[in-house]
Write an enzyme that holds these catalytic residues in place. Structure first.
Site, PDB file in Angstrom:
ATOM      1  N   HIS A  15      -1.283   6.588   7.843  1.00  0.00           N
ATOM      2  CA  HIS A  15      -0.409   7.500   7.090  1.00  0.00           C
ATOM      3  C   HIS A  15      -1.123   8.831   6.816  1.00  0.00           C
ATOM      4  O   HIS A  15      -0.544   9.900   6.987  1.00  0.00           O
ATOM      5  CB  HIS A  15      -0.029   6.894   5.735  1.00  0.00           C
ATOM      6  N   HIS A  74      -3.002   0.702   8.177  1.00  0.00           N
ATOM      7  CA  HIS A  74      -1.678   1.295   7.959  1.00  0.00           C
ATOM      8  C   HIS A  74      -1.786   2.550   7.072  1.00  0.00           C
ATOM      9  O   HIS A  74      -1.205   3.591   7.395  1.00  0.00           O
ATOM     10  CB  HIS A  74      -0.765   0.237   7.315  1.00  0.00           C
ATOM     11  N   GLU A  75      -2.537   2.441   5.966  1.00  0.00           N
ATOM     12  CA  GLU A  75      -2.617   3.576   5.033  1.00  0.00           C
ATOM     13  C   GLU A  75      -3.438   4.732   5.615  1.00  0.00           C
ATOM     14  O   GLU A  75      -3.095   5.903   5.417  1.00  0.00           O
ATOM     15  CB  GLU A  75      -3.198   3.139   3.685  1.00  0.00           C
ATOM     16  N   GLY A  88       0.826  -1.199   0.000  1.00  0.00           N
ATOM     17  CA  GLY A  88       0.000   0.000   0.000  1.00  0.00           C
ATOM     18  C   GLY A  88       0.860   1.248   0.000  1.00  0.00           C
ATOM     19  O   GLY A  88       2.043   1.207   0.356  1.00  0.00           O
ATOM     20  N   GLN A 107       3.261   9.786   1.438  1.00  0.00           N
ATOM     21  CA  GLN A 107       4.532   9.113   1.167  1.00  0.00           C
ATOM     22  C   GLN A 107       5.165   9.547  -0.151  1.00  0.00           C
ATOM     23  O   GLN A 107       6.338   9.254  -0.390  1.00  0.00           O
ATOM     24  CB  GLN A 107       4.326   7.596   1.146  1.00  0.00           C
ATOM     25  N   CYS A 153       7.211  -0.694   6.177  1.00  0.00           N
ATOM     26  CA  CYS A 153       6.675   0.489   5.504  1.00  0.00           C
ATOM     27  C   CYS A 153       7.693   0.946   4.467  1.00  0.00           C
ATOM     28  O   CYS A 153       8.892   0.972   4.749  1.00  0.00           O
ATOM     29  CB  CYS A 153       6.432   1.597   6.529  1.00  0.00           C
ATOM     30  N   LEU A 154       7.215   1.313   3.295  1.00  0.00           N
ATOM     31  CA  LEU A 154       8.126   1.777   2.243  1.00  0.00           C
ATOM     32  C   LEU A 154       8.872   3.043   2.659  1.00  0.00           C
ATOM     33  O   LEU A 154       9.935   3.338   2.129  1.00  0.00           O
ATOM     34  CB  LEU A 154       7.348   2.024   0.941  1.00  0.00           C
TER      35      LEU A 154
END
Ligand code: NI
Length: 175
Positions: free
Chosen positions: A136, A132-133, A46, A51, A90-91
């Site tokens: 963010h 998670h998203e 995701g 991000q 996480c990216l």
């Protein structure tokens, strides 16, 4: 489409709450497709707009390569239940994973790219990715849910086997 630069901690934009999208115009659609291309390029599950440096409430999730991506605009969690410990990455936090607690089941309402209202009733990896998203978009990282820094682990060479396995594990944990 274009691959966008993924912001990495401690980039301050990751801590800022994103703004509600008032109109889903071509710029939002282009952003969405670029975010999906960026997600695929990074082998993630995701990606939220913060991000890629955009403070708008949009995220894309793809929990399996066989599935179509899910775009969520102005998402809200309407219900969450249960608790389970999960491994998460996480990216924006490359090279690390950590164990945190997430809900077993989450219900989310959002708009899709056509501006239609959608409801998602999710368990498993999709539920984890949605939490998670949406975190963010609220300026929250999974790191903020860690009980202690000891629960954060560096991904070492020993934990990686061949490239194929590495990509699979990254797909399972990074978003
Ligand atoms: Ni993330």
């Amino acid at each position: 489409m274009a691959i966008l630069e993924i912001r990495i901690v401690p980039d301050p934009i990751l801590k800022i709450k994103a703004h509600k999208i008032k109109k889903i115009d071509d710029s939002i659609k282009t952003l969405a497709l670029d975010m999906f291309e960026t997600l695929q390029d990074a082998h993630g599950v995701g990606l939220a707009a913060n991000q890629v440096g955009v403070l708008k409430r949009i995220a894309v999730i793809q929990t399996s390569l066989e599935d179509e991506p899910i775009y969520i605009i102005n998402p809200e969690i309407t219900e969450m239940s249960g608790e389970r410990e999960v491994e998460e990455g996480c990216l924006s936090v490359p090279g690390y994973i950590g164990n945190i607690f997430r809900s077993e089941n989450v219900k989310v309402k959002a708009l899709n790219l056509d501006g239609k209202r959608i409801k998602i009733d999710a368990t498993g990896l999709l539920a984890q990715a949605l939490e998670h998203e949406i975190d963010h978009l609220n300026g929250i990282l999974y790191l903020d849910h860690l009980k202690s820094h000891e629960s954060l682990r560096k991904i070492t060479d020993e934990t990686e086997t061949d490239t194929e396995d590495e990509e699979v594990s990254a797909k399972e944990t990074t978003s």
